[in-house]
Design a protein around this motif. Structure first.
Motif, PDB file in Angstrom:
ATOM      1  N   VAL B  11      -0.018  52.304 144.810  1.00  9.39           N
ATOM      2  CA  VAL B  11       0.889  51.431 144.958  1.00  9.39           C
ATOM      3  C   VAL B  11       0.667  51.447 146.944  1.00  9.39           C
ATOM      4  O   VAL B  11       0.039  51.544 147.494  1.00  9.39           O
ATOM      5  N   THR B  12       0.948  50.020 146.666  1.00 12.40           N
ATOM      6  CA  THR B  12       0.388  49.267 148.056  1.00 12.40           C
ATOM      7  C   THR B  12       1.901  48.823 148.600  1.00 12.40           C
ATOM      8  O   THR B  12       2.581  48.155 147.759  1.00 12.40           O
ATOM      9  N   VAL B  13       3.085  49.093 149.589  1.00 11.84           N
ATOM     10  CA  VAL B  13       4.195  48.545 150.274  1.00 11.84           C
ATOM     11  C   VAL B  13       4.066  47.992 151.567  1.00 11.84           C
ATOM     12  O   VAL B  13       2.853  48.574 152.894  1.00 11.84           O
ATOM     13  N   SER B  14       4.764  47.443 151.684  1.00 14.14           N
ATOM     14  CA  SER B  14       5.244  47.462 154.006  1.00 14.14           C
ATOM     15  C   SER B  14       5.788  48.322 154.090  1.00 14.14           C
ATOM     16  O   SER B  14       6.829  49.188 153.819  1.00 14.14           O
ATOM     17  N   GLU B  15       5.504  48.602 155.655  1.00 10.92           N
ATOM     18  CA  GLU B  15       6.084  49.815 156.141  1.00 10.92           C
ATOM     19  C   GLU B  15       7.176  49.202 156.606  1.00 10.92           C
ATOM     20  O   GLU B  15       7.930  47.442 156.718  1.00 10.92           O
ATOM     21  N   GLY B  16       8.238  50.092 156.650  1.00  8.67           N
ATOM     22  CA  GLY B  16       9.759  49.910 155.991  1.00  8.67           C
ATOM     23  C   GLY B  16      10.381  49.960 154.954  1.00  8.67           C
ATOM     24  O   GLY B  16      11.266  50.172 154.612  1.00  8.67           O
ATOM     25  N   ALA B  17       9.354  49.529 153.846  1.00  6.47           N
ATOM     26  CA  ALA B  17      10.649  48.907 152.131  1.00  6.47           C
ATOM     27  C   ALA B  17      10.771  50.795 151.805  1.00  6.47           C
ATOM     28  O   ALA B  17      10.088  51.213 152.547  1.00  6.47           O
ATOM     29  N   SER B  18      10.853  50.008 150.870  1.00  8.41           N
ATOM     30  CA  SER B  18      11.430  51.345 150.169  1.00  8.41           C
ATOM     31  C   SER B  18      10.293  51.789 149.215  1.00  8.41           C
ATOM     32  O   SER B  18       9.218  51.223 148.827  1.00  8.41           O
TER      33      SER B  18
END
Lengths: 115, 114
Positions: B11-18
């Motif tokens: 899983v890849t998410v951006s910093e600050g995302a949920s």
């Protein structure tokens, strides 16, 4: 927090030879565990150990495997002789007591490659 | 037989995302459930665990998980991720009759992008 150390971090060995994996558990812990993770697969329970005895073992804990903790030193997993299918990452864990409230603390693993 | 499935290997998410990491289990009774995290070159660390009662359990570093018996799930959530949350997350189950043997999911590797 409490740390479990594992020595060595990597080991390469020829099939048929003996290998000993060492675990330095949390200092006051009394229960010890080994888990095995084959590349790409889930980590699986091998054995748990208390008061000098194997308490429980899985079907993965073959006759070639043995564990001991002589005189409160390292908790060791010995494989003799090794087979190709023993190539995996072996994780050691320890806990103070048995039970849901007692957390198992894990080491970083020893990567074993049997050639 | 008991088993744990983590359907997302990466899983890849951006910093600050949920964040939500999914976990489904198979077990005939009500299990004990855990989430562990493994940072690079370190041992697995316990994030949180569920025994009974409130289905939402709080863990360290702002993580929480929700147990659902009807869905046989124990998803991990965080409202706002930080780059330091990049790690491998394991969902783990034990039986109430034998809590010393842990059954692991295959893990989800989380990457938090700046």
């Amino acid at each position: 927090g409490p740390k479990v150390l594992q020595i060595p971090s990597h080991q390469i060995i020829d099939m048929g030879q003996m290998v000993t994996l060492n675990c330095d558990p949390v200092s006051n812990h009394l229960y010890f565990y080994w888990y095995k993770q084959i590349l790409g697969q889930q980590m699986e329970f091998l054995v748990n150990f208390y008061n000098g005895k194997v308490m429980e073992k899985s079907k993965l804990f073959k006759d070639q495997f043995s564990v001991e903790r002589p005189d409160g030193s390292y908790f060791t997993l010995k494989i003799q002789p090794t087979a190709l299918e023993d190539s995996a990452v072996y994780f050691c864990a320890s806990s103070l007591r048995q039970g849901f409230q007692d957390t198992q603390y894990f080491g970083p693993g020893t990567r074993l490659l049997v050639l | 037989a008991q088993s744990v499935t983590q359907p997302d290997a990466r899983v890849t998410v951006s910093e600050g995302a949920s964040l939500q990491l999914r976990c489904k289990y198979s077990y005939s009774g009500t299990p004990y459930l855990f989430w562990y995290v493994q940072y690079p070159r370190q041992g697995l660390q316990l994030l949180l665990k569920y025994y009974s009662g409130d289905p939402v359990v709080q863990g360290v570093n702002g993580f929480e998980a929700e147990f659902s018996k009807s869905n046989s799930s124990f998803h991990l959530r965080k409202a706002s991720v930080h780059w330091s949350d990049s790690a491998v997350y394991f969902c783990v189950l034990s039986e109430r009759s034998n809590y010393n043997v842990l059954y692991f999911g295959s893990g989800t590797k989380l990457t938090v992008e700046p």
